[in-house]
Motif scaffolding. Structure first.
Motif: not given
Length: 494
Positions: A18, A22, A72, A192, A196, A275
């Protein structure tokens, strides 16, 4: 409401994937920005992670939670780290603190650098005390001169606070850019990825189940902190969500008119792999709605459902807020709690008397994710509208909360009564009956799709559903509601 056209990432996908995704999104966005500005496609994004803090002057260290932008991009759970991303290549480096030999005595065996490299899927891992040398040697332009460092510095429009740019010994020898990174990284967080979204969906599933558990176990006479404990236990014990995204709100009675009540002494919010999810349910402690309770509840529910039915890319959020206000005013007008022309009430901003907060907020790494007011988008000044956490147009890929509420707040009602024009819209005899009511909020987490939106939350929301679940019925979906016990306007039969 349309179903999402996206396929969710498999639940077993590596959490590190994830954050690696990002980083790729950020590097691509920065390259596009630099190209458009005619600037060189070079430089290093450098972020500093969070530090452990003691509670005031004591030696007590609260449970550490990583700084959100760092979480993130890197997903690192430990304090004291730095992270770097080379814009041109996308190569990433983590810099871990060099721990003393005594640390193992108190905190267990220290993890080695290869562990962090594999755990967080970065290209390399080194120690913080090597940071300046590595940046200088590995990323210098053509073997000479330090690289330009893109540092995170900008204002969070929700809190008004500024992010802290990275700082390290020897940084004064580097050129730095404090203006480019923050708006671009913030915009990356607004929409997203599928991975995510899978995490947010899992978090919503956990919270929905925990809310149902509280509904089933609540009884008159229980305290608010007991309700919070039931929620926390279920989320942590059964689904691994240990941390709340912010202070729990388990409010009863008049406390439910306090928007950010947290004494629990209130909607309870957890997070999963950083999250967040943010759900609010309202229901009677004895499992049965009175008619007065149903009037207020259905006003909020009508607003909630109509907003979701209108959501799609290109729709302005301020328009959704006004739609929610209008539906609440219409519901109250039907019950003669207020009277007069709805358009006139909207012009006088009467909706803000009953719903003084904004309709919802962006959701992601933070319960109140940033990006609500990008540069050039001004916050409204009118009552109610000034509390909006965003007035953006909806975009595919956003996750946003829909949380209309209908409250009877003494301070706002007094102001309305003292206004000779606004006062005429109110049936003050009826209002008096609701003065001790508190309020109702109904909140779902909604994903904006290409065709419309998908509600990620699965809690009982219709009155018949809530009463059935509180009486012990199974809960799986919203398709089993019988209308036999309710009237045409959704109120229980007397």
């Amino acid at each position: 409401m349309s179903e999402s056209s996206h396929s969710l990432a498999p639940p077993g996908a590596s959490m590190a994937e994830v954050h690696a995704g990002n980083r790729e999104r950020l590097a691509a966005a920065l390259r596009a920005h630099l190209t458009a500005a005619g600037r060189p496609l070079s430089g290093i994004v450098l972020l500093q992670g969070g530090e452990e803090q003691t509670r005031y002057c004591t030696d007590h260290v609260p449970l550490f939670r990583q700084e959100s932008y760092f979480a993130y991009l890197f997903g690192v759970r430990e304090p004291g780290f730095y992270g770097a991303v080379d814009i041109a290549s996308g190569q990433s480096i983590l810099f871990a603190p060099r721990l003393s030999s005594d640390d193992a005595i108190w905190n267990g065996k220290s993890k080695k650098l290869p562990h962090f490299k594999d755990m967080y899927k970065v290209d390399s891992a080194l120690h913080v005390d090597e940071l300046a040398q590595v940046l200088r040697c590995e990323f210098s332009e053509h073997g000479h001169g330090e690289p330009l460092l893109f540092l995170l510095h900008g204002r969070n429009t929700d809190s008004g606070n500024y992010s802290r740019p990275a700082s390290f010994e020897g940084m004064d020898k580097f050129d730095t850019d404090l203006t480019t990174l923050h708006p671009i990284l913030t915009e990356c967080r607004v929409t997203k990825s599928d991975m995510e979204l899978a995490l947010i969906q899992h978090a919503n599933d956990v919270s929905s189940e925990a809310h149902v558990e509280v509904m089933r176990r609540i009884k008159p006479g229980m305290t608010e902190n007991q309700l919070e404990s039931i929620f926390r236990f279920h989320a942590s014990m059964h689904e691994g969500c240990r941390r709340c995204a912010y202070t729990c709100i388990c409010a009863t009675g008049q406390n439910s008119s306090i928007l950010h009540y947290g004494q629990n002494d209130g909607a309870v919010n957890d997070e999963y792999n950083f999250y967040a999810f943010d759900i609010t349910c309202s229901y009677p402690t004895n499992g049965k709605f009175t008619r007065d309770q149903a009037v207020v509840y259905n006003a909020a529910l009508k607003a909630h459902n109509d907003v979701i039915s209108h959501m799609r890319p290109g729709v302005k959020w301020i328009g959704m807020h006004k739609l929610a206000e209008r539906r609440i005013l219409e519901s109250l007008e039907k019950e003669d709690i207020i009277h007069g022309d709805i358009d006139d009430m909207m012009d006088r901003r009467l909706g803000a008397v009953f719903m003084p907060h904004g309709l919802g907020h962006l959701l992601g790494i933070d319960a109140h994710d940033p990006g609500g007011y990008p540069e050039g988008l001004e916050r409204p000044e009118e009552p109610g509208l000034r509390s909006l956490r965003t007035t953006r147009e909806l975009k595919e890929g956003m996750v946003i909360t829909v949380e209309p509420g209908c409250y009877f707040i003494d301070a706002l009602l007094r102001q309305a009564r003292n206004d000779p024009i606004c006062s005429e819209f109110f049936n003050w005899e009826k209002i008096q009956m609701y003065r001790s009511f508190g309020g109702v909020r109904i909140e779902s987490n909604v994903y904006v799709t290409a065709q419309g939106c998908t509600n990620l939350t699965n809690c009982p929301q219709e009155i018949c559903e809530i009463e059935a679940v509180m009486a012990g019925a199974a809960w799986h979906s919203r398709d089993s509601c019988s209308t036999a016990t309710i009237t045409e306007n959704g109120l229980p039969k007397s």
